[in-house]
Write an enzyme that holds these catalytic residues in place. Structure first.
Site, PDB file in Angstrom:
ATOM      1  CG  HIS A  75       4.393 -18.855  15.294  1.00 21.13           C
ATOM      2  ND1 HIS A  75       3.430 -19.062  14.342  1.00 21.13           N
ATOM      3  CD2 HIS A  75       3.766 -18.945  16.487  1.00 21.13           C
ATOM      4  CE1 HIS A  75       2.263 -19.258  14.933  1.00 21.13           C
ATOM      5  NE2 HIS A  75       2.444 -19.178  16.240  1.00 21.13           N
ATOM      6  CE1 TYR A 203       1.795 -16.717   4.232  1.00 20.65           C
ATOM      7  CE2 TYR A 203       3.218 -18.041   5.614  1.00 20.65           C
ATOM      8  CZ  TYR A 203       2.644 -16.829   5.308  1.00 20.65           C
ATOM      9  OH  TYR A 203       2.925 -15.722   6.082  1.00 20.65           O
ATOM     10  N   PRO A 295      -0.687  -9.104   1.056  1.00 18.47           N
ATOM     11  CG  PRO A 295      -2.741  -9.995   1.689  1.00 18.47           C
ATOM     12  CD  PRO A 295      -2.105  -9.121   0.667  1.00 18.47           C
ATOM     13  CE  LYS A 299       8.623  -9.739   5.211  1.00 16.78           C
ATOM     14  NZ  LYS A 299       8.827 -10.104   6.576  1.00 16.78           N
ATOM     15  CE1 TYR A 387       6.208 -15.510   6.434  1.00 21.09           C
ATOM     16  CE2 TYR A 387       6.973 -15.816   8.686  1.00 21.09           C
ATOM     17  CZ  TYR A 387       5.947 -15.776   7.759  1.00 21.09           C
ATOM     18  OH  TYR A 387       4.656 -15.987   8.173  1.00 21.09           O
TER      19      TYR A 387
HETATM   20  P1  FAD Z   1      -3.463   2.391   8.190  1.00 18.92           P
HETATM   21  O1  FAD Z   1      -3.540   1.278   9.160  1.00 18.92           O
HETATM   22  O2  FAD Z   1      -4.264   2.312   6.947  1.00 18.92           O
HETATM   23  O3  FAD Z   1      -3.837   3.714   8.973  1.00 18.92           O
HETATM   24  C1  FAD Z   1      -4.087   4.928   8.303  1.00 18.92           C
HETATM   25  C2  FAD Z   1      -5.014   5.770   9.137  1.00 18.92           C
HETATM   26  O4  FAD Z   1      -5.221   7.011   8.443  1.00 18.92           O
HETATM   27  C3  FAD Z   1      -6.386   5.143   9.313  1.00 18.92           C
HETATM   28  O5  FAD Z   1      -6.731   5.065  10.680  1.00 18.92           O
HETATM   29  C4  FAD Z   1      -7.311   6.049   8.530  1.00 18.92           C
HETATM   30  O6  FAD Z   1      -8.610   6.164   9.115  1.00 18.92           O
HETATM   31  C5  FAD Z   1      -6.555   7.368   8.571  1.00 18.92           C
HETATM   32  N1  FAD Z   1      -6.976   8.251   7.482  1.00 18.92           N
HETATM   33  C6  FAD Z   1      -7.242   7.935   6.204  1.00 18.92           C
HETATM   34  N2  FAD Z   1      -7.706   8.992   5.543  1.00 18.92           N
HETATM   35  C7  FAD Z   1      -7.721  10.010   6.413  1.00 18.92           C
HETATM   36  C8  FAD Z   1      -8.125  11.373   6.321  1.00 18.92           C
HETATM   37  N3  FAD Z   1      -8.642  11.860   5.189  1.00 18.92           N
HETATM   38  N4  FAD Z   1      -8.021  12.143   7.406  1.00 18.92           N
HETATM   39  C9  FAD Z   1      -7.523  11.664   8.583  1.00 18.92           C
HETATM   40  N5  FAD Z   1      -7.143  10.359   8.733  1.00 18.92           N
HETATM   41  C10 FAD Z   1      -7.237   9.558   7.660  1.00 18.92           C
HETATM   42  N6  FAD Z   1      -0.761  -6.520   6.363  1.00 18.92           N
HETATM   43  C11 FAD Z   1      -0.237  -7.658   6.718  1.00 18.92           C
HETATM   44  O7  FAD Z   1       0.964  -7.692   6.980  1.00 18.92           O
HETATM   45  N7  FAD Z   1      -1.034  -8.797   6.812  1.00 18.92           N
HETATM   46  C12 FAD Z   1      -2.392  -8.749   6.556  1.00 18.92           C
HETATM   47  O8  FAD Z   1      -3.071  -9.759   6.674  1.00 18.92           O
HETATM   48  C13 FAD Z   1      -2.950  -7.553   6.159  1.00 18.92           C
HETATM   49  N8  FAD Z   1      -4.278  -7.449   5.869  1.00 18.92           N
HETATM   50  C14 FAD Z   1      -4.775  -6.247   5.459  1.00 18.92           C
HETATM   51  C15 FAD Z   1      -6.116  -6.109   5.139  1.00 18.92           C
HETATM   52  C16 FAD Z   1      -6.632  -4.872   4.697  1.00 18.92           C
HETATM   53  C17 FAD Z   1      -8.103  -4.751   4.319  1.00 18.92           C
HETATM   54  C18 FAD Z   1      -5.774  -3.753   4.584  1.00 18.92           C
HETATM   55  C19 FAD Z   1      -6.311  -2.393   4.107  1.00 18.92           C
HETATM   56  C20 FAD Z   1      -4.434  -3.892   4.931  1.00 18.92           C
HETATM   57  C21 FAD Z   1      -3.930  -5.123   5.358  1.00 18.92           C
HETATM   58  N9  FAD Z   1      -2.591  -5.268   5.713  1.00 18.92           N
HETATM   59  C22 FAD Z   1      -2.086  -6.439   6.088  1.00 18.92           C
HETATM   60  C23 FAD Z   1      -1.677  -4.169   5.672  1.00 18.92           C
HETATM   61  C24 FAD Z   1      -1.472  -3.558   7.056  1.00 18.92           C
HETATM   62  O9  FAD Z   1      -2.668  -3.605   7.769  1.00 18.92           O
HETATM   63  C25 FAD Z   1      -1.013  -2.147   6.810  1.00 18.92           C
HETATM   64  O10 FAD Z   1       0.244  -2.210   6.159  1.00 18.92           O
HETATM   65  C26 FAD Z   1      -0.929  -1.277   8.061  1.00 18.92           C
HETATM   66  O11 FAD Z   1      -2.221  -1.045   8.560  1.00 18.92           O
HETATM   67  C27 FAD Z   1      -0.264   0.042   7.743  1.00 18.92           C
HETATM   68  O12 FAD Z   1      -0.433   0.930   8.803  1.00 18.92           O
HETATM   69  P2  FAD Z   1      -0.610   2.475   8.538  1.00 18.92           P
HETATM   70  O13 FAD Z   1      -0.709   3.079   9.885  1.00 18.92           O
HETATM   71  O14 FAD Z   1       0.456   2.961   7.629  1.00 18.92           O
HETATM   72  O15 FAD Z   1      -1.953   2.628   7.721  1.00 18.92           O
HETATM   73  C1  DHB Z   2      -1.504 -13.287   8.599  1.00 13.53           C
HETATM   74  C2  DHB Z   2      -1.543 -12.505   7.505  1.00 13.53           C
HETATM   75  C3  DHB Z   2      -0.559 -12.645   6.548  1.00 13.53           C
HETATM   76  O1  DHB Z   2      -0.554 -11.863   5.463  1.00 13.53           O
HETATM   77  C4  DHB Z   2       0.452 -13.565   6.682  1.00 13.53           C
HETATM   78  O2  DHB Z   2       1.373 -13.682   5.700  1.00 13.53           O
HETATM   79  C5  DHB Z   2       0.500 -14.327   7.799  1.00 13.53           C
HETATM   80  C6  DHB Z   2      -0.493 -14.189   8.776  1.00 13.53           C
HETATM   81  C7  DHB Z   2      -2.572 -13.155   9.614  1.00 13.53           C
HETATM   82  O3  DHB Z   2      -3.470 -12.329   9.419  1.00 13.53           O
HETATM   83  O4  DHB Z   2      -2.531 -13.879  10.606  1.00 13.53           O
END
Ligand code: FAD
Ligand code: DHB
Length: 392
Positions: A75, A203, A295, A299, A387
């Protein structure tokens, strides 16, 4: 008790844990990944969708970029709507960069496939995982699997276990400082196999609350609407969701929305959170374990990737050159970038959402801010720069 031995024990098999594991494996540094839940459960969590260019470069470096370049959607801009108007930020013209729309689920799948291929060990569905003795000379991770006690003796522990994981919680309260802001609303998101309303993300600021149009492919749409923080998905039928989304979009966009049955519907709370520092001697926090952003601006996943970049470079320097300079700088380098993304997502959240405290005055300020953005190339450039992602 079963004892394992490795160089880096990684708690968490989300994007940060898997990416760190993959980079270390490629560099010949042994690592073990553990997670509380199953692979299938991790892959069922629908989350982020927008990858910065730096993130894609890191995934290329991890040798998992092939499918992203084939199936990802490049994009060159995004749109924002307010007061019945639509305006566009042209990322490519303003800053010479693009973003890639490619779901977090797919990134995770690609990383899991690569890990399986490499034969690097992963242990899923573990209980009671804890980093232990990370302030001493013999750190280890303890956990249970099928009721049997295990420990992983290691040089370092990477806490990649998300906001609710045990790594950050294991740090003594006197050694950590946290900064937090909760927003009084959530995002209700749906996935549906219908063509996206536009080929780029929109948005939308609206007096009824924020709305957003995104996608995962040319046939799969991801839509969000702002909802109350204590709302529940059961309160929203598909028809109610589509009606409310369309109310929050400019008429010409609303008229073009293709509706259909959703196959995923969930509510995400909005929060800004940072823990400082991100290193506690032999324990490093990365990704959501150390920080959360709302979200808005997409980021969260991208920050997890930049943390992993700094951590990987530091560990590589340690193992290749016997220097601790990189790991000593990890926290400070990662946090400098984290706070800028926290600021950007906080700013965009304030521009786009309706707060319970929002007054007519606040609405006018939002309108003035967005109108200024539409008219000022300087303002657009600042938004575009953030962005597409600040440099690592
Ligand atoms: P996570 O993806 O949370 O991975 C952490 C891992 O640790 C998980 O698999 C979990 O099972 C594991 N874990 C937890 N506790 C334990 C334990 N006790 N023992 C062993 N393992 C454990 N970001 C965006 O940019 N756009 C979005 O639209 C967006 N939507 C989101 C929606 C939700 C509901 C959430 C929670 C987050 C969202 N995010 C979004 C944020 C983005 O998904 C996260 O920043 C990203 O997943 C971070 O990755 P991570 O690997 O650090 O953490
Ligand atoms: C999506 C999520 C976001 O937080 C965003 O800023 C843009 C796109 C998505 O899930 O596609």
């Amino acid at each position: 008790m079963t004892t394992h031995k490795t160089q880096v024990a990684i708690i968490g098999s989300g994007p940060s844990g898997l990416l760190l594991g993959q980079l270390l494996t490629l560099a010949g540094i042994e690592n073990i990944v553990i997670d509380r839940v199953s692979k299938d459960y991790i892959l069922s969590r629908v989350r982020a969708g927008v990858l910065e260019e730096g993130t894609v470069e890191m995934l290329d470096k991890a040798a998992i970029g092939e499918r992203i370049h084939k199936e990802g959607m490049l994009h060159s801009g995004f749109s924002y709507a307010f007061s019945g108007r639509m305006e566009r930020i042209n990322l490519r013209d303003l800053i010479g960069k693009n973003v890639m729309v490619y779901g977090q689920t797919e990134v995770t799948q690609d990383l899991m496939d690569a890990r399986e291929k490499s034969g690097a060990p992963s242990i899923y569905e573990v209980d009671e995982a804890h980093p232990v003795d990370f302030d001493g000379q013999k750190p280890y991770v303890s956990f249970k699997k099928d009721g049997v006690g295990h420990r992983i003796d290691c040089d370092f522990i990477a806490g990649c276990d998300g906001y609710h994981g045990p790594s950050r919680m294991s740090v003594p309260a006197t050694a950590i400082q946290t900064f937090e802001k909760e927003y009084p609303f959530g995002w209700l998101g749906v996935l549906a196999d219908v063509p996206p309303v536009r080929h780029e993300i929109i948005y939308a600021n609206h007096s009824r609350g924020f709305g957003m149009c995104s996608m995962r492919s040319t046939t799969r749409s991801r839509y969000y609407i702002q909802c109350a923080h204590d709302d529940h998905v059961d309160n929203w039928s598909d028809d109610e969701f589509w009606d409310e989304l369309r109310r929050r979009l400019p008429q010409e966009v609303a008229d073009d929305v293709t509706t259909g049955p959703s196959f995923e519907k969930s509510i995400a709370p909005l929060r800004s959170f940072v823990a400082e520092p991100m290193r506690f001697n032999k324990l490093f926090l990365a990704g959501d374990a150390a920080h959360i952003v709302p979200p808005t601006g997409a980021k969260g996943l991208n920050l997890a990737v930049s943390d992993v970049y700094y951590l990987y470079e530091g560990l590589l320097e340690y193992y290749r050159e016997k220097s601790t300079a990189g790991i000593d700088d990890y926290s400070q380098k990662a946090l400098a970038r984290v706070w800028k993304a926290v600021r950007f997502s906080w700013w965009l959240t304030h521009c786009m959402h309706l707060f319970p405290s929002t007054t007519e005055f606040d609405r006018k300020i939002q309108e003035a801010e967005l109108d200024h953005l539409a008219k000022s190339v300087a303002a657009q450039t600042a938004v575009a720069e953030n962005y597409v992602g600040l440099p690592f």
